[in-house]
Write a protein that holds these residues in place. Structure first.
Motif, short mmCIF file in Angstrom:
data_model
loop_
_atom_site.label_atom_id
_atom_site.label_comp_id
_atom_site.label_asym_id
_atom_site.label_seq_id
_atom_site.Cartn_x
_atom_site.Cartn_y
_atom_site.Cartn_z
N GLU A 51 6.36 -4.39 -4.95
CA GLU A 51 5.72 -4.76 -3.66
C GLU A 51 5.18 -3.74 -3.15
N ARG A 52 6.01 -2.67 -2.96
CA ARG A 52 5.79 -1.50 -2.09
C ARG A 52 4.72 -0.56 -2.66
N LEU A 53 4.70 -0.51 -3.97
CA LEU A 53 3.74 0.34 -4.88
C LEU A 53 2.45 -0.27 -4.60
N ILE A 145 3.63 5.25 4.00
CA ILE A 145 2.95 5.46 2.61
C ILE A 145 3.69 6.26 1.71
N LYS A 146 4.00 5.73 0.56
CA LYS A 146 4.89 6.45 -0.41
C LYS A 146 4.21 7.39 -1.08
N SER A 147 3.61 8.53 -0.35
CA SER A 147 2.52 9.36 -1.18
C SER A 147 3.36 10.54 -1.64
N THR A 178 14.54 10.12 12.55
CA THR A 178 13.67 9.15 11.96
C THR A 178 14.53 8.78 10.76
N GLU A 179 14.50 9.77 9.70
CA GLU A 179 15.01 9.63 8.42
C GLU A 179 15.30 10.79 7.40
N GLY A 180 15.78 10.64 6.47
CA GLY A 180 16.02 11.92 5.80
C GLY A 180 14.90 12.22 4.78
N THR A 181 14.80 13.52 4.07
CA THR A 181 13.82 13.76 3.05
C THR A 181 13.39 12.68 2.14
N HIS A 182 14.56 11.99 1.70
CA HIS A 182 14.28 10.97 0.73
C HIS A 182 15.60 10.00 0.75
N THR A 183 15.81 9.57 2.12
CA THR A 183 16.54 8.52 2.22
C THR A 183 16.41 7.93 3.88
N SER A 184 16.71 6.72 4.07
CA SER A 184 16.84 6.02 5.22
C SER A 184 18.26 6.37 6.21
N PHE A 185 17.93 6.55 7.49
CA PHE A 185 19.03 6.95 8.27
C PHE A 185 19.84 5.80 9.21
N ILE A 202 8.24 6.15 9.45
CA ILE A 202 9.33 6.09 8.48
C ILE A 202 8.87 5.36 7.26
N LEU A 203 9.63 5.50 5.98
CA LEU A 203 9.23 4.76 4.73
C LEU A 203 10.13 3.48 5.00
N PRO A 204 9.40 2.40 4.54
CA PRO A 204 10.06 1.11 4.58
C PRO A 204 10.88 1.41 3.36
N GLY A 205 12.15 1.88 3.43
CA GLY A 205 13.17 2.11 2.26
C GLY A 205 13.56 0.50 1.55
N ILE A 206 13.42 0.77 0.33
CA ILE A 206 13.94 -0.65 -0.42
C ILE A 206 15.66 -0.84 -0.27
N THR A 207 16.10 0.13 -0.27
CA THR A 207 17.65 0.09 -0.15
C THR A 207 17.99 -0.09 1.42
N ARG A 208 16.98 0.35 2.30
CA ARG A 208 17.29 0.02 3.74
C ARG A 208 17.19 -1.63 3.91
N THR A 241 20.75 5.97 3.21
CA THR A 241 20.73 4.88 1.92
C THR A 241 19.32 5.30 1.26
N GLY A 242 19.61 5.24 -0.27
CA GLY A 242 18.31 5.42 -0.71
C GLY A 242 18.57 4.84 -2.32
N THR A 243 17.47 4.73 -3.09
CA THR A 243 17.58 4.26 -4.44
C THR A 243 18.73 4.98 -5.19
N THR A 244 18.64 6.28 -5.02
CA THR A 244 19.75 7.02 -6.11
C THR A 244 20.74 7.29 -5.33
C1 LIG Z 1 11.07 9.73 3.02
C2 LIG Z 1 12.02 8.70 2.55
N1 LIG Z 1 12.48 7.70 3.26
C3 LIG Z 1 13.52 6.86 2.66
C4 LIG Z 1 13.55 6.83 1.39
C5 LIG Z 1 14.64 5.71 0.69
O1 LIG Z 1 13.97 4.61 0.40
P1 LIG Z 1 14.49 3.65 -1.11
O2 LIG Z 1 15.58 2.96 -0.50
O3 LIG Z 1 13.19 2.86 -1.57
O4 LIG Z 1 14.76 4.77 -2.13
C6 LIG Z 1 12.92 7.76 0.44
C7 LIG Z 1 13.10 7.54 -0.86
O5 LIG Z 1 12.57 8.36 -1.64
C8 LIG Z 1 12.02 8.46 1.14
O6 LIG Z 1 11.37 9.24 0.31
#
Ligand SMILES: Cc1ncc(COP(=O)(O)O)c(C=O)c1O
Length: 284
Positions: A51-53, A145-147, A178-185, A202-208, A241-244
């Motif tokens: 859905e996010r894609l 946007i997950k660009s 706001t958030e991490g480089t690849h994680t939500s805070f 921020i990115l709407p994190g799926i794990t968030r 939080t984050g996918t990995t």
């Molecule tokens: C900027 C950013 N915020 C948050 C996340 C966490 O998102 P998700 O839980 O969907 O992995 C990511 C994942 O790569 C990200 O790049």
């Protein structure tokens, strides 16, 4: 086990994938992506990721991508490679065309996905907690946007790594974290879990999203509210939080120790709830 890819419908070892030099993802970062975690051979939270894609594709106006077909290709690739603990990377670009900033009249989107074994780099930090380094949030104003335009994230994460930190935490000029480089805070303040509300910052994190549901089920109060640098002296716990990374306790921000310097009880409860949710999914 070698990483296995699917490029525009054709399965091949990732090492054999060739992308045209004029691909707009390469030239302009004109592309969006997703990363999914595979547990015991099954993709986790796939509905949410696809859905996010679809939303990312719509936001940057890439048309003609069959997301259902893409999902089928992902499942075929996981099965073909007999992957168990793995990640899936999906990237869609606007395709190859003579270099010009505006959209090309004729270009077919490039659809790449690959699956690779996951060697968990967060195992010990998940137990002991990790440190983060604050870095200026110099990104554009469509972080929702997950660009693949990730240069600000790359530079911030490199700076964090050079400070022996597990992640960089983006900070706006007004002190908003706001958030991490690849994680939500997330933070815990007076027993409630706080995290920035979804917005273009921020990115709407799926794990968030999952975390908010897990907290609600555990009757832990949640407030979608931005934490500021000035709040760090008052929070008892922080986590990402984050996918990995899943749920990663944070015990230090720059030189400031958080709480008693150990992962806190609410973080631990949420980590347990996360593991339980994965176990329930794998049993279903
Ligand atoms: C900027 C950013 N915020 C948050 C996340 C966490 O998102 P998700 O839980 O969907 O992995 C990511 C994942 O790569 C990200 O790049």
């Amino acid at each position: 086990m070698q990483a296995l890819a699917n490029l525009n419908g054709q399965q091949m070892p990732l090492a054999e994938v060739k992308i045209p030099a004029l691909d707009r993802g390469f030239l302009f970062g004109d592309a969006v992506y997703e990363v999914l975690r595979v547990y015991q051979g099954r993709p986790w939270l796939a509905d949410e990721h696809f859905e996010r894609l679809a939303r990312s594709l719509q936001a940057i106006r890439i048309q003609g991508v069959d997301v259902v077909r893409l999902r089928r290709r992902m499942l075929e690739t996981i099965t073909a490679g007999r992957f168990q603990e793995a990640t899936v990377y999906i990237q869609i670009t606007r395709g190859a065309a003579a270099r010009s900033h505006s959209f090309p009249a004729q270009a077919t989107p490039l659809e790449l996905l690959y699956v690779q074994e996951f060697d968990d780099p967060y195992r010990s930090a998940r137990l002991t907690g990790g440190a983060v380094s604050t870095q200026p949030d110099s990104r554009w104003d469509r972080c929702d946007i997950k660009s693949t335009n990730l240069l600000a994230n790359v530079l911030a994460m490199q700076a964090a790594k050079e400070h022996d930190c597990v992640e960089a935490l983006f900070c706006l000029p007004d002190g908003a974290l706001t958030e991490g480089t690849h994680t939500s805070f997330f933070g815990v303040l007076e027993g409630a879990v706080l995290t920035a509300p979804n917005s273009n910052a921020i990115l709407p994190g799926i794990t968030r999203g999952l975390l908010l549901k897990l907290a609600a089920s555990a009757k832990i109060p949640v407030r979608e509210q931005v934490l500021k640098r000035s709040d760090l002296g008052s929070v008892s716990e922080l986590f990402l939080t984050g996918t990995t990374s899943e749920i990663l306790p944070i015990i230090r921000v720059d030189d400031q120790t958080i709480g008693n310097g150990k992962p806190g009880p609410i973080t631990r409860r949420l980590q347990d709830a996360y593991q339980q949710a994965v176990a329930d999914y794998l049993r279903s």
